[in-house]
Design an enzyme around this catalytic site. Structure first.
Site, PDB file in Angstrom:
ATOM      1  CE  LYS A  39      -2.429  -2.578  -0.619  1.00  0.00           C
ATOM      2  NZ  LYS A  39      -2.466  -4.344  -0.386  1.00  0.00           N
ATOM      3  CB  ALA A  45      -5.010 -10.847 -13.595  1.00  0.00           C
ATOM      4  CB  VAL A 103      -5.583  -9.409  -4.744  1.00  0.00           C
ATOM      5  CG1 VAL A 103      -5.417  -8.212  -3.869  1.00  0.00           C
ATOM      6  CG2 VAL A 103      -7.113 -10.045  -4.675  1.00  0.00           C
ATOM      7  N   GLY A 119      -0.715 -16.972  -6.357  1.00  0.00           N
ATOM      8  CA  GLY A 119      -1.342 -17.336  -5.022  1.00  0.00           C
ATOM      9  C   GLY A 119      -0.453 -17.812  -4.131  1.00  0.00           C
ATOM     10  CG  HIS A 161     -24.287  16.735  -0.407  1.00  0.00           C
ATOM     11  ND1 HIS A 161     -24.236  16.284  -1.350  1.00  0.00           N
ATOM     12  CD2 HIS A 161     -24.249  18.299  -0.646  1.00  0.00           C
ATOM     13  CE1 HIS A 161     -23.998  17.015  -2.704  1.00  0.00           C
ATOM     14  NE2 HIS A 161     -24.108  18.317  -2.090  1.00  0.00           N
TER      15      HIS A 161
HETATM   16  P1  FAD Z   1       1.767 -14.370   8.134  1.00  0.00           P
HETATM   17  O1  FAD Z   1       1.367 -12.962   8.004  1.00  0.00           O
HETATM   18  O2  FAD Z   1       2.174 -15.159   7.034  1.00  0.00           O
HETATM   19  O3  FAD Z   1       2.471 -14.572   9.474  1.00  0.00           O
HETATM   20  C1  FAD Z   1       2.977 -15.811   9.890  1.00  0.00           C
HETATM   21  C2  FAD Z   1       4.326 -15.425  10.643  1.00  0.00           C
HETATM   22  O4  FAD Z   1       4.785 -16.994  11.237  1.00  0.00           O
HETATM   23  C3  FAD Z   1       5.420 -15.102   9.807  1.00  0.00           C
HETATM   24  O5  FAD Z   1       5.982 -14.143  10.423  1.00  0.00           O
HETATM   25  C4  FAD Z   1       6.464 -16.580   9.664  1.00  0.00           C
HETATM   26  O6  FAD Z   1       7.716 -16.190   9.756  1.00  0.00           O
HETATM   27  C5  FAD Z   1       6.143 -17.017  11.223  1.00  0.00           C
HETATM   28  N1  FAD Z   1       6.417 -18.460  11.249  1.00  0.00           N
HETATM   29  C6  FAD Z   1       6.258 -19.233  10.318  1.00  0.00           C
HETATM   30  N2  FAD Z   1       6.425 -20.533  10.843  1.00  0.00           N
HETATM   31  C7  FAD Z   1       6.995 -20.391  12.139  1.00  0.00           C
HETATM   32  C8  FAD Z   1       7.563 -21.285  13.057  1.00  0.00           C
HETATM   33  N3  FAD Z   1       7.680 -22.516  12.957  1.00  0.00           N
HETATM   34  N4  FAD Z   1       7.893 -20.575  14.179  1.00  0.00           N
HETATM   35  C9  FAD Z   1       7.879 -19.177  14.409  1.00  0.00           C
HETATM   36  N5  FAD Z   1       7.244 -18.394  13.499  1.00  0.00           N
HETATM   37  C10 FAD Z   1       6.921 -19.184  12.225  1.00  0.00           C
HETATM   38  N6  FAD Z   1      -4.136  -9.145   3.109  1.00  0.00           N
HETATM   39  C11 FAD Z   1      -4.951  -8.124   3.304  1.00  0.00           C
HETATM   40  O7  FAD Z   1      -5.995  -8.325   4.177  1.00  0.00           O
HETATM   41  N7  FAD Z   1      -5.053  -7.125   2.757  1.00  0.00           N
HETATM   42  C12 FAD Z   1      -3.882  -6.548   1.822  1.00  0.00           C
HETATM   43  O8  FAD Z   1      -4.059  -5.558   1.244  1.00  0.00           O
HETATM   44  C13 FAD Z   1      -3.043  -7.542   1.469  1.00  0.00           C
HETATM   45  N8  FAD Z   1      -2.006  -7.294   0.541  1.00  0.00           N
HETATM   46  C14 FAD Z   1      -1.248  -8.125   0.362  1.00  0.00           C
HETATM   47  C15 FAD Z   1      -0.138  -7.939  -0.489  1.00  0.00           C
HETATM   48  C16 FAD Z   1       0.784  -8.891  -0.686  1.00  0.00           C
HETATM   49  C17 FAD Z   1       1.999  -8.359  -1.482  1.00  0.00           C
HETATM   50  C18 FAD Z   1       0.751 -10.105   0.047  1.00  0.00           C
HETATM   51  C19 FAD Z   1       2.013 -11.050  -0.282  1.00  0.00           C
HETATM   52  C20 FAD Z   1      -0.158 -10.538   0.713  1.00  0.00           C
HETATM   53  C21 FAD Z   1      -1.233  -9.510   1.075  1.00  0.00           C
HETATM   54  N9  FAD Z   1      -2.261  -9.924   2.104  1.00  0.00           N
HETATM   55  C22 FAD Z   1      -3.257  -8.774   2.266  1.00  0.00           C
HETATM   56  C23 FAD Z   1      -2.047 -11.009   2.686  1.00  0.00           C
HETATM   57  C24 FAD Z   1      -1.897 -10.945   4.052  1.00  0.00           C
HETATM   58  O9  FAD Z   1      -0.634 -10.319   4.136  1.00  0.00           O
HETATM   59  C25 FAD Z   1      -1.967 -12.335   4.688  1.00  0.00           C
HETATM   60  O10 FAD Z   1      -3.293 -12.860   4.657  1.00  0.00           O
HETATM   61  C26 FAD Z   1      -1.686 -12.087   6.198  1.00  0.00           C
HETATM   62  O11 FAD Z   1      -0.291 -11.664   6.478  1.00  0.00           O
HETATM   63  C27 FAD Z   1      -1.695 -13.491   6.885  1.00  0.00           C
HETATM   64  O12 FAD Z   1      -1.523 -13.464   8.415  1.00  0.00           O
HETATM   65  P2  FAD Z   1      -1.023 -14.691   9.043  1.00  0.00           P
HETATM   66  O13 FAD Z   1      -0.770 -13.964  10.324  1.00  0.00           O
HETATM   67  O14 FAD Z   1      -1.911 -15.730   8.896  1.00  0.00           O
HETATM   68  O15 FAD Z   1       0.327 -15.080   8.546  1.00  0.00           O
END
Ligand code: FAD
Length: 475
Positions: free
Chosen positions: A59, A189, A191, A278, A451
Site C-alpha cells: 500500500k 491477475a 489481487v 497465489g 453531502h
Molecule cells: P503471516 O502474515 O504469513 O505470518 C506468519 C508468521 O509466522 C510469519 O512471520 C512467519 O515467519 C512466522 N512463522 C512461520 N512458521 C513459524 C515457526 N515455526 N515458528 C515461528 N514463526 C513462524 N491481506 C489483506 O487483508 N489486505 C491486503 O491489502 C493484503 N495485501 C497483500 C499484499 C501482498 C504483496 C501479500 C503477499 C499479501 C497481502 N495480503 C493482504 C495477505 C496478508 O498478508 C495475509 O493474509 C496475512 O499476512 C496472513 O496473516 P497470518 O498471520 O496468518 O500469516
C-alpha cells in the site's frame, strides 16, 4: 506452574498470531508469541507477511506510485503546473521501509504494554503442548495450556517459472525493485498481481498480465469486474485472459515467457517477471511428527468453525487455515480463539469479511455476488449508482465506477455490496457494518449521509434498489 509455562503460546507473529496473543493477555492470560521472521538485513521483526512484505509495503508503494501517476496525468486538469517531474525509486523504497519499520517495532511496544512475551525464534509444537523454541542464542522448551498455530503462508512457485530472485520474482521481490523495469510481465491477475502491476505500471513499466482463467476476477461480482477491467486496461495494463504460461526462461537480461492462448503458442519478452499465482499454507516444521495435527488435501490445518484443530487445546488461525487469505480474517480468528480460551462466547462471521483490491479505481465487496444470489434461487433486487454523478467524486477528479447493492426482494435484508470506485476499500466498511447488524436496504436508505461525500453513492444504490434514487433515472 514453572516460569516457562504460559496459558497461551502462539506460534507465528503475523496479523493472525500477534492479536491472538494481545487479546489473550487483555483477558488476563499469560501469553507468549514466537515468531521467526527475518528480513533481508537479518533483522527479526514481528508482523509476518502483512507488515513486512504484504499489505503494508504494497500500500505504501501503491500510494507513492498513484501520486506520481496523478501528478503526471491529472494535475494539469486541476490547473496545477508541475515542472521537472521525476522519480526517485530509492526514496520511495526508503519511505516504504520506514513505514514497515515503525509498524513492526510497534508490535513489540504493544506486546510490552499488554504483557505479552515476544520471542524472536522458531517454534515447534511438541507432544503434550510443549513448544521447542530455537532462537539465535539457543534452544529452550516451554509449555502452554493452549497453543495457537499462526504460521501463515508463502508464495506459490510455478515449476515452469522458478524464482531466481532477480528477474523471476515473487511478490516480495516485486516490492523491492530498485529501478522501474521497462517491460514487466506478471503471471496472475489476482489481487497481488493487479496491485503490483499497477505500482510499476504507474511508474512507467509496460505491464503485461497473463491470466490463465478466461474470467477476470472470477470471485468478484461480474458487473463490477467488467467495469474494473475496462478502467485498468484504459490505464495501460495489458491484461490477457485465457493465457496459460508454459515456460519462463532467463536469457541474458531478458525473461522469455511462453504461453498458450486460444490454442496458439505465444511468447512474451520482459525485463522482469512477477509470479503472483497465489499463496500456500506454511506448516513446515511447525509441529513434531507425533503431534497429530490434521492437514487437508491442500495443506491447510484442518479446523472447525471455532478454529479448533484435531488436537485438543491446539488451535490454528489465519492463512494457515481455510478461508480467504486476508489479514483482517486472520486477526478476527486470532481474537476469537483468545476469547474462547478465556472462557468467553465468541463467534466469527465469515459472511461479512470484506475483500479489497487497492487498484485505481479500488474494488471492494462484501457478501454475495449477484451470480451467487441467483444460484440460491431467492428473489432479490439490485440497486446501482454511478460515481459519474457523485459530486465529491467529480471534485476529486475520480468520478468512475459504481456501487451495486443486492437485497432480498421480500425481506429487504442486504445480501451483498460491490463497489468499484474511489476509495472503495474505505466505503465498504459501511456495508460491512450494515450487514453485521443485519440491516435492511431501507435502514441504509434512512441513514443520513453527509453531502458531498462518496458514501452518498452507497446511499443512492440502496435507494435505487427500490427505484427511488434521487440523482438517477430509476428503471
Ligand atoms: P503471516 O502474515 O504469513 O505470518 C506468519 C508468521 O509466522 C510469519 O512471520 C512467519 O515467519 C512466522 N512463522 C512461520 N512458521 C513459524 C515457526 N515455526 N515458528 C515461528 N514463526 C513462524 N491481506 C489483506 O487483508 N489486505 C491486503 O491489502 C493484503 N495485501 C497483500 C499484499 C501482498 C504483496 C501479500 C503477499 C499479501 C497481502 N495480503 C493482504 C495477505 C496478508 O498478508 C495475509 O493474509 C496475512 O499476512 C496472513 O496473516 P497470518 O498471520 O496468518 O500469516
Amino acid at each position: 506452574m514453572n516460569d516457562n509455562h504460559y496459558d497461551v503460546a502462539v506460534i507465528g507473529g503475523g496479523p493472525a498470531g500477534y492479536p491472538a496473543a494481545i487479546r489473550a493477555a487483555q483477558l488476563g492470560l499469560s501469553a507468549v508469541c514466537i515468531d521467526d521472521w527475518k528480513n533481508e538485513k537479518g533483522e527479526r521483526l514481528f508482523g509476518g507477511t502483512c507488515l513486512n512484505v504484504g499489505c503494508i509495503p504494497s500500500k505504501a508503494l501503491l500510494e507513492s506510485s498513484e501520486l506520481f501517476h496523478r501528478a503526471e496525468t491529472e494535475f494539469s486538469v486541476h490547473g496545477i503546473k508541475v515542472g521537472g517531474l521525476g522519480l526517485d525509486v530509492a526514496a520511495m523504497q526508503t519511505r516504504k521501509a520506514g513505514i514497515v519499520q515503525q509498524l513492526t517495532t510497534g508490535i513489540e511496544a504493544l506486546f510490552k504494554a499488554a504483557g505479552v512475551v515476544g520471542i524472536k525464534g522458531r517454534g515447534k509444537l511438541l507432544a503434550g503442548n510443549r513448544v521447542e523454541v530455537k532462537t539465535d542464542t539457543g534452544v529452550e522448551t516451554l509449555s502452554a495450556t493452549h497453543v495457537v498455530l499462526a504460521t501463515g503462508s508463502v508464495p506459490v512457485e510455478l515449476p515452469m517459472a522458478k524464482f531466481d530472485g532477480k528477474r523471476i520474482v515473487d511478490s516480495t521481490g516485486a516490492l523491492a525493485f530498485t529501478s522501474v523495469p521497462k517491460r514487466l510481465g506478471v503471471i496472475g491477475a489476482g489481487v497481488i498481481g493487479l496491485e503490483l502491476g499497477s505500482v510499476w505500471g504507474r511508474l512507467g513499466s509496460e505491464v503485461v498480465i497473463l491470466e490463465a482463467l478466461d474470467t477476470f476476477l472470477y470471485m468478484a461480482d461480474q458487473q463490477i469486474a467488467k467495469e474494473a477491467l475496462r478502467h485498468l486496461k484504459k490505464q495501460g495494463l495489458d491484461i490477457r485472459l485465457g493465457a496459460k504460461v508454459t515456460s519462463a526462461t532467463v536469457q541474458g537480461d531478458v525473461v522469455k515467457v511462453g504461453y498458450e492462448s486460444g490454442g496458439a503458442a505465444q511468447t512474451l519478452e520482459c525485463d522482469a517477471l512477477v509470479v503472483a499465482v497465489g499463496r500456500r499454507p506454511y506448516t513446515t516444521g511447525a509441529f513434531a511428527q507425533d503431534v497429530p495435527v490434521q492437514l487437508d488435501k491442500r495443506g491447510f490445518v484442518e479446523v472447525d468453525a471455532h478454529c479448533r484443530t484435531s488436537v485438543p487445546k491446539v488451535w490454528a488461525v489465519g492463512d494457515v487455515v481455510r478461508g480467504p487469505m486476508l489479514a483482517h480474517k486472520g486477526t478476527e480468528e486470532g481474537v476469537m480463539v483468545a476469547e474462547l480460551i478465556a472462557g468467553h462466547v465468541a463467534e466469527m462471521n465469515y459472511k461479512t469479511i470484506p475483500s479489497v483490491i487497492y487498484t485505481a479505481p479500488e474494488i471492494a465487496w462484501v457478501g454475495q455476488t449477484e451470480a451467487e444470489v441467483q444460484k440460491t434461487g431467492r428473489p432479490y433486487k439490485v440497486g446501482t449508482f454511478s460515481f459519474a454523478v457523485n459530486g465529491r467524486a467529480k471534485g476529486m477528479q475520480q468520478a468512475v465506477g459504481l456501487v451495486k447493492l443486492i437485497a432480498d426482494r421480500e425481506h429487504d435484508d442486504i445480501l451483498g455490496v460491490h463497489i468499484v470506485g474511489p476509495v472503495a476499500g474505505e466505503l465498504i466498511a459501511e456495508a460491512v457494518l450494515a450487514m453485521e447488524f443485519q440491516a435492511s436496504a431501507e435502514d441504509l436508505q434512512r441513514t443520513i449521509h453527509a453531502h458531498p461525500t462518496l458514501s452518498e453513492a452507497l446511499h443512492e444504490a440502496a435507494l435505487a434498489a427500490d427505484k427511488r434514487a434521487i440523482h438517477a433515472i430509476n428503471r
